[in-house]
Design a protein around this motif. Structure first.
Motif, PDB file in Angstrom:
ATOM      1  N   PHE A  23      11.053 -11.806  30.903  1.00  0.00           N
ATOM      2  CA  PHE A  23      10.870 -13.191  31.326  1.00  0.00           C
ATOM      3  C   PHE A  23       9.422 -13.621  31.110  1.00  0.00           C
ATOM      4  O   PHE A  23       9.148 -14.673  30.529  1.00  0.00           O
ATOM      5  N   CYS A  24       8.482 -12.815  31.578  1.00  0.00           N
ATOM      6  CA  CYS A  24       7.047 -13.136  31.430  1.00  0.00           C
ATOM      7  C   CYS A  24       6.648 -13.253  29.963  1.00  0.00           C
ATOM      8  O   CYS A  24       5.855 -14.113  29.601  1.00  0.00           O
ATOM      9  N   ARG A  25       7.199 -12.389  29.119  1.00  0.00           N
ATOM     10  CA  ARG A  25       6.875 -12.441  27.700  1.00  0.00           C
ATOM     11  C   ARG A  25       7.409 -13.726  27.065  1.00  0.00           C
ATOM     12  O   ARG A  25       6.737 -14.365  26.274  1.00  0.00           O
ATOM     13  N   ARG A  26       8.635 -14.138  27.433  1.00  0.00           N
ATOM     14  CA  ARG A  26       9.240 -15.326  26.824  1.00  0.00           C
ATOM     15  C   ARG A  26       8.662 -16.637  27.343  1.00  0.00           C
ATOM     16  O   ARG A  26       8.571 -17.609  26.614  1.00  0.00           O
ATOM     17  N   PHE A  27       8.335 -16.687  28.634  1.00  0.00           N
ATOM     18  CA  PHE A  27       7.892 -17.950  29.229  1.00  0.00           C
ATOM     19  C   PHE A  27       6.398 -18.001  29.509  1.00  0.00           C
ATOM     20  O   PHE A  27       5.887 -19.016  29.966  1.00  0.00           O
ATOM     21  N   LYS A  65      16.146 -28.383  30.932  1.00  0.00           N
ATOM     22  CA  LYS A  65      15.090 -29.250  30.411  1.00  0.00           C
ATOM     23  C   LYS A  65      13.721 -28.596  30.564  1.00  0.00           C
ATOM     24  O   LYS A  65      12.897 -28.646  29.646  1.00  0.00           O
ATOM     25  N   CYS A  66      13.477 -27.980  31.710  1.00  0.00           N
ATOM     26  CA  CYS A  66      12.192 -27.307  31.924  1.00  0.00           C
ATOM     27  C   CYS A  66      12.056 -26.092  31.016  1.00  0.00           C
ATOM     28  O   CYS A  66      10.967 -25.823  30.496  1.00  0.00           O
ATOM     29  N   THR A  67      13.149 -25.360  30.830  1.00  0.00           N
ATOM     30  CA  THR A  67      13.117 -24.203  29.931  1.00  0.00           C
ATOM     31  C   THR A  67      12.710 -24.649  28.532  1.00  0.00           C
ATOM     32  O   THR A  67      11.844 -24.050  27.902  1.00  0.00           O
ATOM     33  N   ALA A  68      13.313 -25.718  28.066  1.00  0.00           N
ATOM     34  CA  ALA A  68      12.979 -26.225  26.730  1.00  0.00           C
ATOM     35  C   ALA A  68      11.521 -26.663  26.664  1.00  0.00           C
ATOM     36  O   ALA A  68      10.796 -26.287  25.742  1.00  0.00           O
ATOM     37  N   TYR A  75       5.376 -21.638  22.774  1.00  0.00           N
ATOM     38  CA  TYR A  75       5.488 -21.182  21.387  1.00  0.00           C
ATOM     39  C   TYR A  75       5.091 -22.226  20.352  1.00  0.00           C
ATOM     40  O   TYR A  75       5.023 -21.927  19.170  1.00  0.00           O
ATOM     41  N   GLY A  76       4.917 -23.464  20.772  1.00  0.00           N
ATOM     42  CA  GLY A  76       4.583 -24.516  19.817  1.00  0.00           C
ATOM     43  C   GLY A  76       5.716 -24.781  18.845  1.00  0.00           C
ATOM     44  O   GLY A  76       5.494 -25.052  17.672  1.00  0.00           O
ATOM     45  N   CYS A  77       6.955 -24.703  19.329  1.00  0.00           N
ATOM     46  CA  CYS A  77       8.102 -24.897  18.441  1.00  0.00           C
ATOM     47  C   CYS A  77       8.801 -26.226  18.746  1.00  0.00           C
ATOM     48  O   CYS A  77       8.547 -26.857  19.759  1.00  0.00           O
TER      49      CYS A  77
END
Length: 154
Positions: A23-27, A65-68, A75-77
């Motif tokens: 989780f920490c790595r992804r967010f 929405k917050c996840t996105a 990630y700047g995507c």
């Protein structure tokens, strides 16, 4: 709704698919901070509250929405790179079929939406602009576009 459930099961349930480290790595933050942000935004920013769309179906949850938004910042995507939790294939297919049925009922089988363009002669085009707007005929034209979609027919 499928995307919200999948997101919840992957990261926020009692036994998530992905652990705290993942989780920490992804967010790029820990889970309690993330949930505090979601709660604050959901209660303070109207855009982030879940509302029904024009067809009466519930839209994306605040968590989605917050996840996105947070993953886009982390990630700047682009938003469409995050479809795994934003779109449910079943929901998308159902909506597409509904649009196709409406189009067929109105005499346009196989049409979800349509765009058409044409060049219209611009008789009063300023002299200084004529070269920019001229095509093969040498006469200045502007492009007119017409869009037809389900949203415009309701």
């Amino acid at each position: 709704m499928g995307g919200h459930i999948r997101l919840w099961n992957d990261y926020f349930s009692e036994n998530p698919t992905y652990n705290q480290s993942m989780f920490c790595r992804r967010f790029r933050m820990n889970k309690p901070l993330f949930l505090r942000i979601v709660s604050s935004i959901e209660n303070g920013v109207p855009y982030f509250t879940q509302r029904p769309d024009a067809t009466g179906r519930l839209g994306l949850s605040a968590l989605q929405k917050c996840t996105a938004a947070i993953r886009m910042l982390a990630y700047g995507c682009a938003a469409d790179a995050l479809d795994e939790y934003l779109l449910s294939q079943k929901t998308y297919s159902g909506r597409l079929q509904q649009l196709l049925n409406i189009g067929e009922h109105r005499g346009f089988p196989g049409m979800v939406g349509s765009i058409d363009c044409m060049h219209w002669e611009w008789k009063n085009c300023p002299t200084a602009w004529k070269g920019q707007y001229a095509r093969g005929s040498g006469k200045p034209t502007i492009v007119l576009e017409a869009v037809a979609s389900q949203d415009l027919w309701i």
